[in-house]
Design an enzyme around this catalytic site. Structure first.
Site, PDB file in Angstrom:
ATOM      1  CG  ASP A 130      42.612  37.444  37.000  1.00  0.00           C
ATOM      2  OD1 ASP A 130      42.592  38.518  37.628  1.00  0.00           O
ATOM      3  OD2 ASP A 130      41.587  36.898  36.536  1.00  0.00           O
ATOM      4  CG  HIS A 173      38.267  38.075  37.570  1.00  0.00           C
ATOM      5  ND1 HIS A 173      39.258  38.242  36.640  1.00  0.00           N
ATOM      6  CD2 HIS A 173      37.262  38.905  37.199  1.00  0.00           C
ATOM      7  CE1 HIS A 173      38.875  39.151  35.755  1.00  0.00           C
ATOM      8  NE2 HIS A 173      37.665  39.566  36.069  1.00  0.00           N
TER       9      HIS A 173
HETATM   10 ZN   LIG Z   1      39.968  41.763  32.476  1.00  0.00          ZN
HETATM   11 ZN   LIG Z   2      37.656  39.537  31.449  1.00  0.00          ZN
END
Ligand SMILES: [Zn+2]
Ligand SMILES: [Zn+2]
Length: 548
Positions: A190, A363
């Site tokens: 990510d 995130h």
């Molecule tokens: Zn996402």
């Molecule tokens: Zn997500």
């Protein structure tokens, strides 16, 4: 020679949204996620954009499964479009499947096959074994994946952060990443927050900040957040109980999601805490919390209507506290600023991320990304889930951690990456075209329609109607011009344009012999005139009707 595994991102590389990644080995496909993205300019009537699924549809009998990492729209939003066209088993955690089920039922899709897998569990399909690894994120029940394939182990982080004090006390399962993912062939990670230094702050810290606001608030408290942010909602519920406030859920999505999450054990709702909006009058202001959606400034949302005074039952009044507990998705800043201004104008105390840490990202920041890279020490690295600049930053980060340049796969949507133990190549690039969704129409809008919409919205439209007798040939009646959205001087403008068309035909009567030539000539004359006189380029629609 060793057969490669193909890794084909159909979406999510080059944008944050519409995530979809295909893994293919020996003509067997595993699809990871099927998400949508919200277009930046919704003015042209495009509500959603989905990835181009052509590659999958052309091999629909070879799809051995669809794996969903979590229940966010950018990962499950396009599932109805995909499952409308292919039949394949869908794997996900219970909450993810619960949210996806809702979506499919809303879209009228039936006969889908869901197979729930708990975090920590493993599924086997075709040549793939997929282990689910629990990860912290801004929605519960999210997972990363450890995929055993004939070529080697691939690790896919999913959307994740490393939260040491998550609300449900279940941290990201780093031990599983280390145990099963170490020395993997490939890490896909990510990239969303690769440009953010340090560590993301914990969800618990957001709760502590909210607590201070709850402590000081005198009137009603409004909290706007994502309807899927179950842990944020959990914190608001507990704080409300502690401070003697009843909670109103304003928004259909919020009600649905909290019900699903509660049923699956991801949300604890104390007895009698939630009351319907119609009971609001039974309680004084300082005993009420109202949770709403619309933290992105969406025009039809509850928060928007409350702020603009359009909501029937909920009006902001002096003394109310409003907390925008989310971060603007890029592109929504103006819409949110408008709402903030309206809230301040109505006399509310307003808290939002720029002035107070009432939100944290789901995130991983740079230090967390480094930790995963060092834990896995993959042979190859491929950044995913990011705009191109994020993917580049993430590549640079990986190089600083010792992964050589030639083992970093900087791919884009549509690239067909072929990977073996020894190396990789980008074998092919698929020409993809996004699927635009406008109202109930799926995929019936292409670049041509978009161009027309842009023209009409900027400059309006002009229709020129010509009645032609093809025998002579001659105009049966004088041309009719209808201009819309072009100028306030409607009739004068239309008359001028009519004269121009008449002059054209008087000068070149042969045009009447060929309908297409006539249309082009009319377009040219009107376009030139409007360009010169007004510097405007409306959509010009010549209509020729043959009359006998
Ligand atoms: Zn996402
Ligand atoms: Zn997500």
């Amino acid at each position: 020679m060793e057969k490669p595994i193909k890794i084909i991102p159909l979406g999510g590389l080059g944008e944050i949204g519409k995530n979809c990644l295909v893994l293919e080995y020996d003509q067997q496909l595993l699809v990871i996620d099927a998400g949508i993205i919200f277009p930046e300019e919704s003015v042209y009537g495009v509500d959603l954009v989905a990835p181009d699924f052509t590659y999958i549809l052309e091999r629909k009998d070879q799809v051995v499964g669809i794996v969903l990492t979590h229940g966010h729209e950018d990962h499950i939003g396009a599932l109805p479009i995909l499952l409308d066209r292919i039949r394949a088993p869908v794997y996900g955690t219970p909450l993810t499947l619960g949210l996806a089920r809702h979506k499919l039922e809303d879209a009228g899709i039936k006969n889908f096959r869901f197979f729930p897998v708990e975090p920590g569990g493993t599924l086997h399909t075709g040549p793939f074994s997929v282990r689910f690894v629990h990860v912290c994120h801004s929605i519960p029940d999210g997972v990363g994946l450890i995929l055993e394939t004939p070529v080697g182990t691939l690790v896919h982080t999913g959307d994740f952060k490393i939260d040491q004090t998550p609300v449900d006390a279940i941290p990201t399962q780093l031990e599983l990443f280390a145990l099963y993912g170490k020395d993997a062939l490939l890490l896909l990670s990510d990239s969303t927050n690769v440009d953010k230094e340090g560590y993301s702050i914990s969800e618990k810290e957001v709760g502590e900040k909210l607590e201070v606001i709850f402590f000081k608030a005198q009137g009603r408290i409004f909290v706007a957040t994502f309807a899927s942010h179950i842990h944020r909602i959990q914190q608001i519920l507990f704080l409300s109980r502690r401070f003697g406030r009843k909670v109103i859920l304003a928004g259909r999505r919020l009600e649905e999601n909290t019900q699903i999450a509660q049923k699956l054990g991801h949300l604890h709702v104390p007895q009698g805490l939630i009351i319907p909006l119609s009971h609001m009058r039974d309680y004084p202001d300082d005993q009420l919390t109202i949770i709403t959606t619309g933290s992105q400034g969406e025009p039809m949302s509850v928060l928007y209507r409350v702020a603009s005074g359009e909501h029937k039952q909920l009006k902001i009044r002096e003394g109310d506290t409003v907390i925008i507990s989310s971060r603007p998705v890029p592109g929504n800043e103006r819409a949110i600023a408008r709402i903030l201004n309206q809230l301040f104008m109505a006399g509310a105390h307003v808290f939002y991320q720029e002035i107070s840490p009432v939100h944290t990202s789901g995130h991983a920041h740079r230090e967390e990304l480094k930790l995963i890279l060092n834990l896995i020490r993959p042979r190859f690295f491929m950044p995913i889930h990011g705009e191109f600049l994020h993917l580049v930053f993430h590549s640079q980060l990986a190089r600083r951690l010792g992964i050589p340049r030639e083992r970093i796969i900087l791919a884009q949507d549509g690239d067909v990456v072929e990977l073996t133990q020894d190396g990789f190549s980008i074998a092919e690039h698929l020409e993809t075209e996004d699927i635009m969704i406008s109202g109930k129409g799926i995929g019936d809008i292409g670049p041509q329609i978009l161009r027309e919409r842009i023209r009409m919205s900027r400059f309006g439209a002009v229709v020129a109607l010509l009645l032609v007798d093809p025998q002579e040939p001659r105009l049966v009646d004088e041309p009719r011009i209808i201009a819309r959205g072009l100028s306030e001087e409607g009739e004068a403008m239309e008359n001028k344009l009519k004269e121009l068309v008449e002059e054209l035909i008087a000068a070149e009567p042969h045009l009447l012999r060929d309908e297409n030539v006539l249309k082009e000539a009319v377009q040219r004359v009107l376009r030139r005139h409007l360009g010169k006189s007004l510097d405007r380029r409306p959509l010009i629609i010549p209509v020729v009707v043959q009359v006998k």
